[in-house]
Each structure stands twice: as C-alpha cells, then as structure tokens.
Design a protein around this motif. Sequence first.
Motif, PDB file in Angstrom:
ATOM      1  N   ALA B 219       1.342   6.437  30.206  1.00  0.00           N
ATOM      2  CA  ALA B 219       1.297   6.486  28.748  1.00  0.00           C
ATOM      3  C   ALA B 219       2.276   5.473  28.153  1.00  0.00           C
ATOM      4  O   ALA B 219       1.952   4.776  27.178  1.00  0.00           O
ATOM      5  N   ASP B 220       3.468   5.366  28.744  1.00  0.00           N
ATOM      6  CA  ASP B 220       4.461   4.410  28.252  1.00  0.00           C
ATOM      7  C   ASP B 220       3.934   2.986  28.283  1.00  0.00           C
ATOM      8  O   ASP B 220       4.040   2.237  27.318  1.00  0.00           O
ATOM      9  N   LEU B 221       3.392   2.643  29.433  1.00  0.00           N
ATOM     10  CA  LEU B 221       2.914   1.270  29.582  1.00  0.00           C
ATOM     11  C   LEU B 221       1.760   1.000  28.636  1.00  0.00           C
ATOM     12  O   LEU B 221       1.588  -0.102  28.127  1.00  0.00           O
ATOM     13  N   LEU B 222       0.951   2.039  28.428  1.00  0.00           N
ATOM     14  CA  LEU B 222      -0.209   1.870  27.564  1.00  0.00           C
ATOM     15  C   LEU B 222       0.227   1.506  26.145  1.00  0.00           C
ATOM     16  O   LEU B 222      -0.471   0.772  25.448  1.00  0.00           O
ATOM     17  N   SER B 223       1.397   2.046  25.738  1.00  0.00           N
ATOM     18  CA  SER B 223       1.830   1.759  24.372  1.00  0.00           C
ATOM     19  C   SER B 223       2.796   0.574  24.323  1.00  0.00           C
ATOM     20  O   SER B 223       3.233   0.175  23.247  1.00  0.00           O
ATOM     21  N   ASN B 224       3.122   0.028  25.467  1.00  0.00           N
ATOM     22  CA  ASN B 224       4.028  -1.116  25.512  1.00  0.00           C
ATOM     23  C   ASN B 224       3.388  -2.333  24.863  1.00  0.00           C
ATOM     24  O   ASN B 224       2.248  -2.685  25.140  1.00  0.00           O
ATOM     25  N   ARG B 225       4.142  -2.971  24.022  1.00  0.00           N
ATOM     26  CA  ARG B 225       3.603  -4.087  23.254  1.00  0.00           C
ATOM     27  C   ARG B 225       3.140  -5.233  24.140  1.00  0.00           C
ATOM     28  O   ARG B 225       2.056  -5.786  23.990  1.00  0.00           O
ATOM     29  N   GLU B 226       4.023  -5.556  25.086  1.00  0.00           N
ATOM     30  CA  GLU B 226       3.739  -6.690  25.967  1.00  0.00           C
ATOM     31  C   GLU B 226       2.461  -6.459  26.769  1.00  0.00           C
ATOM     32  O   GLU B 226       1.625  -7.339  26.912  1.00  0.00           O
ATOM     33  N   ILE B 227       2.376  -5.216  27.284  1.00  0.00           N
ATOM     34  CA  ILE B 227       1.190  -4.878  28.073  1.00  0.00           C
ATOM     35  C   ILE B 227      -0.055  -5.005  27.207  1.00  0.00           C
ATOM     36  O   ILE B 227      -1.063  -5.594  27.614  1.00  0.00           O
ATOM     37  N   ARG B 228       0.041  -4.469  26.007  1.00  0.00           N
ATOM     38  CA  ARG B 228      -1.123  -4.532  25.123  1.00  0.00           C
ATOM     39  C   ARG B 228      -1.548  -5.971  24.922  1.00  0.00           C
ATOM     40  O   ARG B 228      -2.728  -6.306  24.946  1.00  0.00           O
TER      41      ARG B 228
END
Lengths: 428, 237
Positions: B219-228
């Motif tokens: 969930a954290d990574l999903l909301s991470n800006r960079e990842i997005r």
Amino acid sequence: MATAPADPAPPLKDAVIDAALAGLVAAALALPMLGFHLEDGTTSLTLSPHLPRVGLAALVVAGGRLGLTLARRGLAARRAGRPGRLARLGGRLSGTRLWVGWAMLLFAAVLPLLPFADRNLIDKATMVLIYVMLGWGLNVVVGLAGLLDLGFVAFYAVGAYSYALLAHYFGLSFWACLPLAGLLAAAFGLTLGFPVLRLRGDYLAIVTLGFGEIVRVVLVNWGDLTGGPNGLGGIPRPTLFGLRFAAYAPPGHHTFAQFFGLRFSPEHRIVFLYFLILILASVTNLVTLRLRRLPIGRAWEALREDEIACRSLGLNPTTVKLSAFATGAMCAGFAGSFFATRQGFISPESFTFMESAVILAIVVLGGMGSQIGVVLAALLLVGLPEWFRELQQYRMLAFGAALVLIMLWRPSGLLSGRAPTIRLGERT
Amino acid sequence: MLRVEGLHSGYGRIEALHGIDLDVAAGEIVALIGANGAGKTTLLGTLCGSPRATKGRVLLDGADITRLPTHRIARMGLAHCPEGRHIFPRMSVLENLQMGAAFGDPRHFAGDLERVLALFPRLGERLHQRGGTLSGGEQQMLAIGRALMSRPRLLLLDEPSLGLAPLVVRQIFELVARINRDEKMTVFLVEQNAFHALKLAHRAHVMVNGRITLSGSGADLLSNREIRAHYLEGGAA
C-alpha cells in the motif's frame, strides 16, 4: 487442427508460364546431353545433331511441370474441405491402436504357418523385425526423450560384437550373452551420454554421429581382438534349451529334429530365429510401452518438451537423459546380439552410418513416439527394398521417392499424435 | 522463510545483480517490481541456482541452498513458475499436473489434484486436452497449478501476467491472492504490472539496475509519488 491458410492457387496463366520456363531450362540442359549423337565412323568419330530429342525432353518436362501444378491445385482445393485419405487412415489407426497392435502381433505369430510363407519370406520378415526392434529402441531416445541420435548403430555393433567376442573367447552361449550384450550396450549408452549431456539438437546429432563412427573405426582397426575388416566368423547359433538346430549333434547333445522326432530341415532354424526375434521385439515393445506410463517415461517426454520446466519441477535432467540413452542402447544391444547369432558372421561393414540413418528414418517416418508407426515404417523401409530387388538399380530411386512422398503427405510421420498416458474416469 | 543476503549474480562476465538483500516471511506475498532488464528474472533464476550466484547466500528456512543444483532446490520446496509459463505443450493437462507431483508422495496425488482443480476449475474441464492448445490464461493457470502439485513451501511466480488480456490478468491475480489466503501459501512475485502486484502484495521491493532501491508495504509503495510516476503512469486503471 491448425491449418495454414492454403495459398491461393496461381491462375492458369502463371502455371503455363512456369511450365514454359521449366521446358526452356530442360531444353538448355538437354542440348549438350541429348542434342548430339556420337557416331562411330570407319575412320573417325562424328557428331550428328539430334534436335528432335531435345524438343521432346523439353516438352515432357514442361508438360510434367504443368500437370504437377494443376494436380497440386486440385489436391489443395480438396484438402481444404476435408482431411486427406491418408490422414483419416492415420487418425483411425491411432484411435484404435490397441487392437491394431494385437492384430499385427497375431499375424506375425502365425506368419510361418501360412501357406505362402517360404524360407525367403520368413528370412525377410526376420530382418524387418530386427529393424522394428531397433526402431523401438531408438524411439525411446529420439521419439520420447527428443535426443537426436545419429550414431545408434554403435550400440547395435556393441551388442553384436559383445556376443561374438564372448562366444569366441569364453565359449559362452547365446542365452548367457544376450543379457550381457544388453548391459554392455547400455554401459556404452551411458559412456556416450555423459559427455553429451549439455548438448541438444544439432550439436547432439553431430557428436552421436561421431560416436557411431568411432565405434566402427575401432572395430576395423583393432584387428587382434575384432578381426578387423575381415570380421568374426563361426559365431555359434542359438539353441532351444540346449537343442541344436543342425543335422547332427555332437555326442551328449540332441538336435531339435531328433528330440521332437522330426525329419531335419534347415527351415526349422529359420523359423526358430523368426520366433526368437518376434519374442525379443515384443518384449521390447512391452517394456517401452510400460516405461512410458511410468514416471520415468513421462520424465523423458517432459524433457523433450521443456528442459527448464523439468528442472524447476525437481527433475534431474542428467539422470533422465542418461536413462533414455541407456534404455535405447540396451534394446540395440539385444538386437545386435541377435543379429550376430543369425548371421553367424559379422564385420564392421554391417554397422555403417547408413544403418543409423535407416533406423532414424524408421522412427521419423513412423511418427516420433508411435510404436505401430515404427512397424509400418520398418516394413516400408526394410521390407520394400528387399522385395523390390528386381528393380535393381532403380530400387534406391524408388526408395528415395517413397521417402519424399511420405514427408510431403505426412510431414509428422505415418502415425503422428500421441495418446495421453493417463486418463481419469469421468469425474463426478 | 526465504532469506537473501548480499546476492551477486550474472551471465558470464556481466553482473546483473549487485548485492540483493531481501527476505520473505511465511504466509506473505512479496512482490518485486521493476522495469525491463532490471534483473528481476535473474534474481528468481539465481534463487533456483541458474545462473549461479557469484557472491552472497540464499537461505530457505535457514538451510543454505545457494550452491545446490536446480532440481535439488526444487525438491526442497521452492516451486518456480518460470517466465513464459514453460508448460509441456504436447502433454495433456493432467500429465502436466502429474509432472508437478513427480517427486511428491504418490498418496497425496489424488487429494492435491482435487485441490488444484478446485482452484482452477477451467483445468478440470480441459484435463485431457494438450497443454499447448490452452489459451494463454489457462496455460498460466496450468503452470501455477503444476507448481502447486509439488506442495511447495514457497511459490515463485515470474511475470504471471505476461502476454495476457487485462481481464485475465485480474483473474490470475485474484487466484494468487486466494492461494495465499486459503492455502497459506507464501508467494514471491516478480512483476512488471506494478499496479496489480502492489495491490496484491503485503510487502514489495523495487528493483533498478540490479539493486533494490525502495522497499515497503504494498500500500505504501502504491501511494509513493515516485512509484506512481515511474511505474503506474496510465496503468492504474
């Protein structure tokens, strides 16, 4: 069945132009070959032109080419609608393999009793059966495990020479040597297997081809042991529980004819040999069919399909490959020792690359992995050339033409397609 | 359950992994996402011993499996569903499944088959069909089912969404979630399809050029800006 869209038949004009071109080429080729006739005059040779023959050759080629193109179009149109007759026959045969196999075995078993079965026919049938057995052996390696082996004849030679040498030097009987020959050939299979474990496809084919030649060359050159190119003669004939197939037996022994109160006939031995190879081949068939259903057989097939997947499922490709090589080689070893005892004489001449090629052709033509296909192909490849000896020098031409035709009509072999080795009953 | 320490690996002289550390705990789904050529598939391969690790260790339940041959690793309960499915195309579906159980206790076979067919009813309908005639999604199901037949401790999935239609991809990921939930199967998933993988995974790692650059919960990574920005552009449908 995935059928490639048949390319639209070329219009008639194209066919005619194509035929005319072929005729032109034929004329150009025929001019130097047929166009002049060498006449032996009294004082000198003279060349006389003979142009009508050139024209005739060109016409024949052009006509043939046109006919072929038209026939192809007709065939393609018909095949688009329904499968060819041969394909349907193949389908039917593979659907009912079981009873076809039994019927063939029954026929083979009563063959010597049939009125038209003379010595010659039984002899040829024996030869065909040897190749059937070799084909079944190679089928394990090529058809199931997918390892292309061009040197299969090496194991056949090992089997034959093991028996001949063991009998020659140690006086062992055929029955004692048969298992030994099989084991020795299997050991050679392992010996070949180890260095080629990492190879696949073409590379493997080349190495096995080399191995086959090495064995032959050793047989030719190790004169002290193998008799070199002169071969080994006087190989003892097999006995039936100690009964000899000969006119007279040495003291203390019986001949087959004496024991059963028959009049001696040389045909007894021919028929005995026939039954012997029939039994050997049947056992080979039984064993290889059984192996297919066992985990090892499925592992062979899986290895043929996908080596990476095999490994990730915990199969050790090394053991799987080696077991396939050894099993195939063992069959060839048995067949080899039978060959030696039947011939009574063996030499490296009998184990040339041509033999490997014929055995491989039997497996490929029969349809990789198909047991009955091997029988049909062996009949075709070994039987037909024997029966058509009257054709003399055209025999091999007919043989080649048959191969080409089969590969055109049935590119995956006479009987292709495989039946699953397990099925579940209707699940409730 | 699985512990990777300072793993280096590569092909010939070219190093593809430059020191990977990660761990997977029992019952988890851990995803590894990254671009083409980041080294994801190489990592899964190295876990299975092909290619071999040049440095570092792989521990499965504390046992060092770094140097074991591939087939031994598989028998220790590490089931690898290789990229591109690698089913046996000319063998029937049932035979494919049976190959998966090649090293299990034969007494478990019937029960395991039942279990796998319950998970993938489609395979049950196609039991006697050749593997090669299945659709892409069904082949992927077959590959996963085959891996499950060996009763693995850890399931390694390499790009299960490869070449599948979006609807089928969702189906496959739902099945993976179910296998994790119902069968308590630990899953290590390598994916390019970051959105689905992150949604599914409890924890995830991001791999760039043979190194892990970012780790966290799915969930954290999903909301991470960079990842997005890098992996989810337009993919978050």
